[in-house]
Write a protein that holds these residues in place. Structure first.
Motif, PDB file in Angstrom:
ATOM      1  N   ARG A  15      12.903   2.683   6.905  1.00  9.31           N
ATOM      2  CA  ARG A  15      11.768   1.853   6.496  1.00  9.31           C
ATOM      3  C   ARG A  15      12.104   0.386   6.709  1.00  9.31           C
ATOM      4  O   ARG A  15      13.122  -0.109   6.237  1.00  9.31           O
ATOM      5  N   LEU A  16      11.229  -0.302   7.408  1.00  4.50           N
ATOM      6  CA  LEU A  16      11.402  -1.711   7.663  1.00  4.50           C
ATOM      7  C   LEU A  16      10.744  -2.519   6.554  1.00  4.50           C
ATOM      8  O   LEU A  16       9.806  -2.055   5.905  1.00  4.50           O
ATOM      9  N   PRO A  17      11.199  -3.742   6.298  1.00  3.17           N
ATOM     10  CA  PRO A  17      10.593  -4.556   5.246  1.00  3.17           C
ATOM     11  C   PRO A  17       9.148  -4.906   5.573  1.00  3.17           C
ATOM     12  O   PRO A  17       8.787  -5.094   6.726  1.00  3.17           O
ATOM     13  N   ALA A  18       8.319  -4.983   4.544  1.00  7.78           N
ATOM     14  CA  ALA A  18       6.914  -5.324   4.749  1.00  7.78           C
ATOM     15  C   ALA A  18       6.790  -6.747   5.250  1.00  7.78           C
ATOM     16  O   ALA A  18       7.566  -7.624   4.910  1.00  7.78           O
ATOM     17  N   LEU A  28      -6.696  -2.422  -0.393  1.00  2.00           N
ATOM     18  CA  LEU A  28      -5.820  -1.465   0.275  1.00  2.00           C
ATOM     19  C   LEU A  28      -6.579  -0.209   0.670  1.00  2.00           C
ATOM     20  O   LEU A  28      -6.369   0.340   1.756  1.00  2.00           O
ATOM     21  N   ARG A  29      -7.490   0.251  -0.197  1.00  8.23           N
ATOM     22  CA  ARG A  29      -8.273   1.445   0.133  1.00  8.23           C
ATOM     23  C   ARG A  29      -9.132   1.201   1.372  1.00  8.23           C
ATOM     24  O   ARG A  29      -9.223   2.047   2.257  1.00  8.23           O
ATOM     25  N   LEU A  30      -9.771   0.041   1.406  1.00  4.00           N
ATOM     26  CA  LEU A  30     -10.601  -0.288   2.556  1.00  4.00           C
ATOM     27  C   LEU A  30      -9.760  -0.431   3.823  1.00  4.00           C
ATOM     28  O   LEU A  30     -10.135   0.052   4.893  1.00  4.00           O
ATOM     29  N   TRP A  31      -8.609  -1.102   3.693  1.00  4.16           N
ATOM     30  CA  TRP A  31      -7.727  -1.285   4.848  1.00  4.16           C
ATOM     31  C   TRP A  31      -7.215   0.062   5.354  1.00  4.16           C
ATOM     32  O   TRP A  31      -7.199   0.319   6.565  1.00  4.16           O
ATOM     33  N   ARG A  32      -6.820   0.939   4.414  1.00  9.34           N
ATOM     34  CA  ARG A  32      -6.238   2.223   4.823  1.00  9.34           C
ATOM     35  C   ARG A  32      -7.244   3.070   5.580  1.00  9.34           C
ATOM     36  O   ARG A  32      -6.895   3.755   6.547  1.00  9.34           O
ATOM     37  N   ALA A 162       2.369  -0.853   3.094  1.00  6.75           N
ATOM     38  CA  ALA A 162       2.022   0.411   2.437  1.00  6.75           C
ATOM     39  C   ALA A 162       1.925   1.535   3.467  1.00  6.75           C
ATOM     40  O   ALA A 162       1.603   1.295   4.640  1.00  6.75           O
ATOM     41  N   PRO A 163       2.198   2.785   3.058  1.00  3.31           N
ATOM     42  CA  PRO A 163       2.024   3.909   3.991  1.00  3.31           C
ATOM     43  C   PRO A 163       0.569   4.011   4.433  1.00  3.31           C
ATOM     44  O   PRO A 163      -0.353   3.828   3.646  1.00  3.31           O
ATOM     45  N   VAL A 164       0.384   4.318   5.709  1.00  7.41           N
ATOM     46  CA  VAL A 164      -0.978   4.467   6.225  1.00  7.41           C
ATOM     47  C   VAL A 164      -1.528   5.831   5.825  1.00  7.41           C
ATOM     48  O   VAL A 164      -2.660   5.942   5.368  1.00  7.41           O
ATOM     49  N   PHE A 165      -0.716   6.863   5.994  1.00  4.09           N
ATOM     50  CA  PHE A 165      -1.121   8.213   5.636  1.00  4.09           C
ATOM     51  C   PHE A 165      -0.333   8.674   4.395  1.00  4.09           C
ATOM     52  O   PHE A 165      -0.800   8.552   3.282  1.00  4.09           O
TER      53      PHE A 165
END
Length: 297
Positions: A15-18, A28-32, A162-165
């Motif tokens: 995992r790479l840093p954000a 976040l919900r809308l972005w995801r 954040a995780p996409v899936f």
């Protein structure tokens, strides 16, 4: 070393840093939701471009073999035993002319295959750079919209890491895509070197050096622009594998065409896709498909 995966807990890359602050839960919900669609689309583009590249490479090898065979037959025509045909007037000249035309045809088809490989690589690079979903400024601001273009310099388009899936962030998807791209970039450099060498043998023996192809020459109109668009220059090449270098360098005496053995090395180098790790490519797509719960091909 093979990486084991399971449906429950797929193996993840480090995992790479954000790259940006975490957005609010509603943002976040809308972005995801937007990121889901975009990432699926870009990985579908990657899978299609990968297949296009491999198909073009396979066609290129076939055309290269035809070119080499026609060239060697023409080069050896004076010593070829023609049997009962040997006394036919001008038979050797006619056969040589026909073989020369075949060389030209195979050269054109080889160049066409190389051009398709460059185009496929351009598609690979574009998809690998288009994973992010940026907030789009809308006129009325009532509906959240997203785009591949960054309007807000404070929005990195990665959902704050954040995780996409389920597991992978945008940065991790980008890392896997970049690993794919680097393989194909490296192999294209090698194949460009081989295309230059193979096209150069079609020049008539005895021509001056300035009539031959050079590393900085465009192999087709617009090649330099396409290569520059993905960070390459037309003169960039990749060395052949170390255990082949002695054979290759031994053939490069000024005015001497490459030997039969060296030409076979060229064909072998093309055939095996030296810089393409197919098992790793399959592994990457399996990881991505498991993460997104879809089949890409």
């Amino acid at each position: 070393m093979e990486m084991e995966t399971s449906a429950a807990t797929p193996t993840r890359p480090p995992r790479l840093p954000a790259a940006s602050p975490s957005p609010s839960p509603s943002s976040l919900r809308l972005w995801r939701s937007a990121a889901h669609r975009n990432v699926r689309n870009q990985w579908s583009h990657l899978a299609a471009a990968k297949d296009q590249w491999l198909d073009a490479a396979a066609d290129g090898r076939s055309h290269a073999a035809g070119l080499v065979n026609a060239h060697l037959a023409r080069r050896n025509m004076s010593a070829t035993d023609l049997g009962v045909l040997k006394d036919m007037p001008g038979i050797r000249d006619k056969a040589s002319s026909k073989l020369a035309r075949r060389e030209e045809q195979y050269s054109g088809m080889l160049l066409s295959s190389y051009k398709k490989m460059v185009r496929a690589l351009c598609h690979l690079v574009k998809a690998s750079r288009s994973m992010r979903s940026f907030s789009k400024v809308s006129p009325n601001g009532s509906v959240a919209q997203f785009s591949e273009r960054q309007d807000d310099l404070n929005d990195s388009g990665d959902g704050g890491g954040a995780p996409v899936f389920k597991w992978f962030s945008i940065l991790e998807f980008e890392g896997l895509a970049q690993e794919l791209v680097e393989m194909f970039v490296s192999d294209l450099k090698l194949k460009r070197l081989l295309v230059l060498e193979l096209l150069s043998i079609t020049f008539k023996e005895g021509v001056e050096h300035q009539a031959s192809l050079d590393w900085g020459d465009e192999l087709y109109d617009g090649e330099s622009n396409e290569l520059q668009s993905i960070g390459l220059q037309s003169g960039e090449t990749c060395p052949l594998p170390e255990n082949w270098c002695a054979d290759i360098s031994g053939s490069q005496r000024p005015g001497n065409p490459p030997s039969h053995e060296v030409l076979q090395v060229y064909l072998t180098a093309w055939l095996v896709n030296v810089n393409i790790n197919k098992s790793r490519i399959d592994e990457i797509f399996e990881l991505v498909e498991e993460e997104m719960k879809i089949k890409l091909s």
